[in-house]
Design a protein around this motif. Structure first.
Motif: not given
Length: 461
Positions: A299-304, A332-340, A356-364
């Motif tokens: 699960y990846i969440y990033k504001k805006h 969703g609007i500010d999040s998406f989930t990848v099933i692998v 992933i954290k380094k590439e997109v600076h996700a908040d969560e």
């Protein structure tokens, strides 16, 4: 006159008594003129498949270990079939000649001999000519079929005979070396012949009477599937409900040649017919369902996030670098989930998360393991309003939590994610909802002809 290409899997040719069943089946129908055979399979649960023994023989060869005991087992199997059926083909001598030159053989050539010797014995037993796949099937360097060369060679054979026995699983590469298909590739051989002959039907004989609507280990006495489209089969087989090599579909699909799955041990059972289109009325609104465990979600969440162009692509490119395939991407609007698949990330999960954290600076970023996927499949679902609602309501009544929902654009598949501990119960609940509801809910479903718009890809023996 109808033309049938008939392929028999390993269980169908495992011993002399199975050879007798094959002969009765072939000779009972004069349309069965082209017979493809696998290598002998297991005679019982504690037995070994000939192909497995040949791979073991090759391993002994590679590591310079005495292989005589393994070779003895292989020779005894073929000799037993020959002597029990009173055949004359000198299989013992040819096996000895193979063993004498073992060190000069490639792995592909060694493992192909199971089909080769089985076909030689079957040809004599049926009284049909033997045609070697190495003389007909040409395989390119990328393992694709050289259709022009194969077609030309097969048509040349047809100038000399109107029937034959043919070994499955292998052909000849462009550098004149034996090349084998992936395991279960005898199914592919049969479909290649069916395509070139423009057969009326491709019969695939195995040890089951076609497909069932659900796994019988989960659902007691599930209903058989008598007719299924290629696209439905692809959806179900991806979740493990397969008795046919997935690559066997494509050569016959493009010509809309039906594949008929039949049981050598129960030849009068109806089996399952696989076709590109099907006008057969369906008794139930679903064709079948299947599920498998072993997935996890990231699960990846990033504001805006919605304002950042290419955000999802950057995450997917990280997974691509780690050679991880994607199952589903609910968003969703500010999040998406990848099933692998958990197996694909077991050794690199933390490196992937860091990248992933380094590439997109996700908040969560959160990971959830122990996920199972369940697919409910049926062409007729698109003509039945409220199908998804019924499915969710049935699971809700049983307090089964749905973690993810995906439905394809053709509306023939609803896939959900549940906790692995709920997998069997989920399949049972969905099956009961659509196959054994109240009598008032059971009604035949008229199926409109279904023509696939988007190309999709599909142990055997």
């Amino acid at each position: 006159m109808t033309l049938k290409v008939t392929k028999f899997g390993g269980s169908s040719v495992s011993c002399a008594s199975q050879f007798e069943k094959v002969k009765n089946i072939v000779l009972s129908d004069p349309d069965r003129r082209f017979v493809v055979v696998s290598a002998p399979g297991k005679r019982n649960s504690s037995d070994s498949k000939i192909t497995d023994l040949l791979y073991l023989l090759d391993a002994h060869r590679q590591y310079h270990v005495d292989a005589s005991n393994v070779f003895k087992l292989i020779k005894e199997r073929f000799t037993e079939i020959k002597e029990s059926l009173g055949l004359n083909y000198p299989v013992e001598r040819e096996l000895d000649e193979m063993y004498a030159r073992l060190q000069t053989m490639t792995q592909n050539e060694i493992v192909s001999r199971g089909e080769y010797f089985c076909a030689r014995l079957m040809a004599e037993y049926l009284g049909y000519p033997f045609v070697d796949a190495a003389d007909v099937i040409r395989i390119n360097h990328d393992k694709s079929i050289d259709w022009d060369a194969t077609r030309a060679r097969l048509r040349a054979v047809m100038n000399t005979t109107s029937r034959f026995v043919f070994p499955g699983f292998y052909g000849l590469s462009s550098n004149d070396k034996i090349m084998v298909f992936s395991r279960g590739g005898g199914d592919i051989t049969g479909s290649i012949l069916a395509n070139i002959f423009d057969a009326d039907v491709y019969e695939n004989w195995t040890d089951v009477s076609g497909f069932l609507m659900a796994d019988p280990r989960v659902v007691k006495n599930p209903e058989p599937i008598t007719h299924i489209t290629y696209s439905e089969l692809r959806e179900l087989s991806y979740m493990g409900a397969s008795v046919l090599h997935e690559e066997a579909v494509f050569p016959v699909k493009e010509s809309n040649i039906p594949i008929h799955i039949l049981n050598t041990n129960r030849p009068h059972d109806a089996g399952t017919i696989i076709q590109e289109t099907s006008n057969v009325p369906r008794k139930y609104p679903i064709t079948g369902l299947a599920g498998k465990p072993g997935f996890l979600s990231i699960y990846i969440y990033k504001k805006h996030m919605s304002n950042e162009i290419g955000y999802m692509r950057k995450v997917l490119s990280v997974l691509e670098r780690f050679n991880v395939s994607i199952e589903h991407i609910p968003s969703g609007i500010d999040s998406f989930t990848v099933i692998v698949s958990k197996a694909e990330v077991d050794d690199s999960l933390y490196e992937i998360l860091h990248a992933i954290k380094k590439e997109v600076h996700a908040d969560e970023i959160k990971v959830q393991e122990h996920i199972a996927l369940v697919s409910t499949v049926g062409n007729s679902m698109s003509h039945q309003p409220g199908m998804a609602g019924r499915l969710f309501e049935a699971l809700g009544r049983e307090r089964i939590n749905i973690q993810m929902i995906a439905q394809d654009s053709n509306e023939i598949n609803i896939t959900i994610a549940v906790d692995e501990k709920d997998l069997s119960r989920t399949i049972s609940v969905i099956y009961e909802e659509f196959v054994h509801p109240d009598d008032s809910q059971i009604r035949p479903v008229e199926v409109e002809p279904f023509i696939e718009v988007v190309n999709v890809a599909l142990e055997t023996e």
